[in-house]
Design a protein around this motif. Sequence first.
Motif, PDB file in Angstrom:
ATOM      1  N   ARG A 120      -5.684  27.690  -7.680  1.00 57.92           N
ATOM      2  CA  ARG A 120      -4.976  26.754  -6.804  1.00 57.92           C
ATOM      3  C   ARG A 120      -5.853  26.417  -5.605  1.00 57.92           C
ATOM      4  O   ARG A 120      -5.605  26.850  -4.491  1.00 57.92           O
ATOM      5  CB  ARG A 120      -3.648  27.355  -6.385  1.00 57.92           C
ATOM      6  N   VAL A 175       6.278  22.719  -6.422  1.00 63.85           N
ATOM      7  CA  VAL A 175       5.980  21.361  -6.884  1.00 63.85           C
ATOM      8  C   VAL A 175       7.239  20.689  -7.458  1.00 63.85           C
ATOM      9  O   VAL A 175       7.597  19.582  -7.067  1.00 63.85           O
ATOM     10  CB  VAL A 175       4.847  21.395  -7.934  1.00 63.85           C
ATOM     11  N   ASP A 195      13.432  27.980   0.195  1.00 65.75           N
ATOM     12  CA  ASP A 195      12.363  28.681  -0.532  1.00 65.75           C
ATOM     13  C   ASP A 195      12.058  29.967   0.210  1.00 65.75           C
ATOM     14  O   ASP A 195      12.210  30.042   1.428  1.00 65.75           O
ATOM     15  CB  ASP A 195      11.100  27.807  -0.625  1.00 65.75           C
ATOM     16  N   ARG A 197       9.108  31.210   0.556  1.00 63.92           N
ATOM     17  CA  ARG A 197       7.839  31.102   1.283  1.00 63.92           C
ATOM     18  C   ARG A 197       8.075  30.289   2.558  1.00 63.92           C
ATOM     19  O   ARG A 197       8.485  29.123   2.483  1.00 63.92           O
ATOM     20  CB  ARG A 197       6.773  30.433   0.415  1.00 63.92           C
TER      21      ARG A 197
HETATM   22  P1  NAD Z   1       6.281  28.153  -9.005  1.00 66.20           P
HETATM   23  O1  NAD Z   1       6.631  27.184 -10.078  1.00 66.20           O
HETATM   24  O2  NAD Z   1       5.623  29.424  -9.371  1.00 66.20           O
HETATM   25  O3  NAD Z   1       7.627  28.533  -8.192  1.00 66.20           O
HETATM   26  C1  NAD Z   1       8.505  27.546  -7.725  1.00 66.20           C
HETATM   27  C2  NAD Z   1       8.979  27.906  -6.344  1.00 66.20           C
HETATM   28  O4  NAD Z   1       9.926  28.983  -6.408  1.00 66.20           O
HETATM   29  C3  NAD Z   1       7.889  28.375  -5.386  1.00 66.20           C
HETATM   30  O5  NAD Z   1       7.835  27.496  -4.273  1.00 66.20           O
HETATM   31  C4  NAD Z   1       8.318  29.777  -4.997  1.00 66.20           C
HETATM   32  O6  NAD Z   1       7.983  30.097  -3.657  1.00 66.20           O
HETATM   33  C5  NAD Z   1       9.813  29.706  -5.201  1.00 66.20           C
HETATM   34  N1  NAD Z   1      10.506  30.998  -5.281  1.00 66.20           N
HETATM   35  C6  NAD Z   1      10.139  32.113  -5.965  1.00 66.20           C
HETATM   36  N2  NAD Z   1      11.026  33.103  -5.768  1.00 66.20           N
HETATM   37  C7  NAD Z   1      11.999  32.606  -4.957  1.00 66.20           C
HETATM   38  C8  NAD Z   1      13.195  33.144  -4.407  1.00 66.20           C
HETATM   39  N3  NAD Z   1      13.580  34.410  -4.640  1.00 66.20           N
HETATM   40  N4  NAD Z   1      13.943  32.351  -3.620  1.00 66.20           N
HETATM   41  C9  NAD Z   1      13.567  31.065  -3.373  1.00 66.20           C
HETATM   42  N5  NAD Z   1      12.449  30.502  -3.855  1.00 66.20           N
HETATM   43  C10 NAD Z   1      11.667  31.266  -4.646  1.00 66.20           C
HETATM   44  O7  NAD Z   1       5.393  27.473  -7.871  1.00 66.20           O
HETATM   45  P2  NAD Z   1       4.647  26.070  -7.880  1.00 66.20           P
HETATM   46  O8  NAD Z   1       5.650  25.007  -7.713  1.00 66.20           O
HETATM   47  O9  NAD Z   1       3.761  25.968  -9.049  1.00 66.20           O
HETATM   48  O10 NAD Z   1       3.713  26.138  -6.582  1.00 66.20           O
HETATM   49  C11 NAD Z   1       3.933  26.868  -5.454  1.00 66.20           C
HETATM   50  C12 NAD Z   1       2.943  26.417  -4.366  1.00 66.20           C
HETATM   51  O11 NAD Z   1       1.592  26.325  -4.820  1.00 66.20           O
HETATM   52  C13 NAD Z   1       3.277  25.068  -3.805  1.00 66.20           C
HETATM   53  O12 NAD Z   1       3.247  25.165  -2.401  1.00 66.20           O
HETATM   54  C14 NAD Z   1       2.185  24.157  -4.272  1.00 66.20           C
HETATM   55  O13 NAD Z   1       1.903  23.114  -3.356  1.00 66.20           O
HETATM   56  C15 NAD Z   1       1.028  25.099  -4.398  1.00 66.20           C
HETATM   57  N6  NAD Z   1       0.091  24.591  -5.425  1.00 66.20           N
HETATM   58  C16 NAD Z   1      -1.199  24.327  -5.048  1.00 66.20           C
HETATM   59  C17 NAD Z   1      -2.092  23.836  -5.998  1.00 66.20           C
HETATM   60  C18 NAD Z   1      -3.510  23.523  -5.597  1.00 66.20           C
HETATM   61  O14 NAD Z   1      -3.828  23.574  -4.431  1.00 66.20           O
HETATM   62  N7  NAD Z   1      -4.398  23.232  -6.549  1.00 66.20           N
HETATM   63  C19 NAD Z   1      -1.691  23.638  -7.308  1.00 66.20           C
HETATM   64  C20 NAD Z   1      -0.365  23.938  -7.659  1.00 66.20           C
HETATM   65  C21 NAD Z   1       0.518  24.410  -6.697  1.00 66.20           C
END
Ligand code: NAD
Length: 365
Positions: A120, A175, A195, A197
């Motif tokens: 990431r 996302v 969330d 985080r």
């Molecule tokens: P994910 O699909 O693993 O999880 C979805 C969301 O669920 C996350 O935001 C996580 O914090 C949340 N979550 C987990 N447990 C929880 C709980 N108990 N209560 C509430 N929320 C909870 O995550 P994702 O969507 O793939 O990505 C997370 C982060 O990574 C995002 O901020 C995204 O911008 C970042 N990201 C960065 C890159 C990059 O820079 N290349 C690529 C992909 C994602």
Amino acid sequence: MKIGIPLETRPGETRVASTPDVVKKLVGKGLEVLIESGAGVRAGYPDSEYEQSGAQLTDRAGAYDVDLLLKVRRPDSADVEAMRAGGIYMGLLESCGEDDVVPAMLTKGLRVLALERMPRTSRAQSMDVLSSQSNLGGYRATLEAATRYGRFFPMMMTSAGSAKPARVVVLGAGVAGLQAIATARRLGADVYAYDVRPETREQILSLGAKPIDLDLGESGAGEGGYAKELSDEAKARQQAALSEELAKAHVIITTALIPCRPAPVLVTEEVVQRMRPGSVIVDLAAISGGNCPLTVADEVVERHGVTIVGLTNYPALVPADASAFYARNLLNLIEIMIASGDSGPELKDLEADEITAAMLMRPAG
Ligand code: NAD
């Protein structure tokens, strides 16, 4: 160098790993593209368009007998058998190392690039299929919620009376969740989001939604932008603190995931009982056990008067764009893997680049 694109055979899968536009670019780089006849039809890309882009149509065996195989869904043992020894597999594995498929591929001498291991980082962003597909998933899941909800999302003022906006709560603001918030806002709903985080608070506000603030006594921020699993005490505090907000919701879209762990339970049965009849829960974590214990994966059920949607493949419901984004992600990845040599494109050392090195599967132990 030959690239193969087979028809995806998992039930309900409609996507294809490359599109005619991207095939044209690959062919332009001197790569030979073989595509299984009919591979793109369900995504809206007929064989003729691939042929016009310079691909050769072939049968299943031909699409697998290549140097670089492009897949969307996880391979099965028949796929492994059909792959050329020494070739490269590029696709999702959809496992956390608990199965026999990866060892079988490694034993066969295949180099396996697991797309879910994409780092990431800013440089890797344009190659990240998890992001592109989650984004579409968040959009499509919100439409699913809107069409299953028996009322409007926006406030409506008409000569026949007025309707209040739907109260939508989005759990998990990664996302998919951020796209769900944006889509529900565009449809005019009143949106709340949460969330674990803390850095998501600003992002929620920037989309015009209201953050739900909870004090859990510990942070849920894990490594690499992902969340980590909370302690049992914090999980219980979280469920209790969320329950008031959730019981008031008309629509809940849950997207909370922790890599290679069961999805956290955020919407308890007690909350579902308290929701207004006709409310809707769309559980995008259904494939990992669900954020609601009443969710049934791949089914739509009604419990305590609430519709609970457990579909597990939203990108496959938007197959043309999902395939187009997926294909562009793979093109961006292929571009860092090849160099132009005297006799055409040559494969670079996959261990030498931090991105491909992070994605390469290695034998356990
Ligand atoms: P994910 O699909 O693993 O999880 C979805 C969301 O669920 C996350 O935001 C996580 O914090 C949340 N979550 C987990 N447990 C929880 C709980 N108990 N209560 C509430 N929320 C909870 O995550 P994702 O969507 O793939 O990505 C997370 C982060 O990574 C995002 O901020 C995204 O911008 C970042 N990201 C960065 C890159 C990059 O820079 N290349 C690529 C992909 C994602």
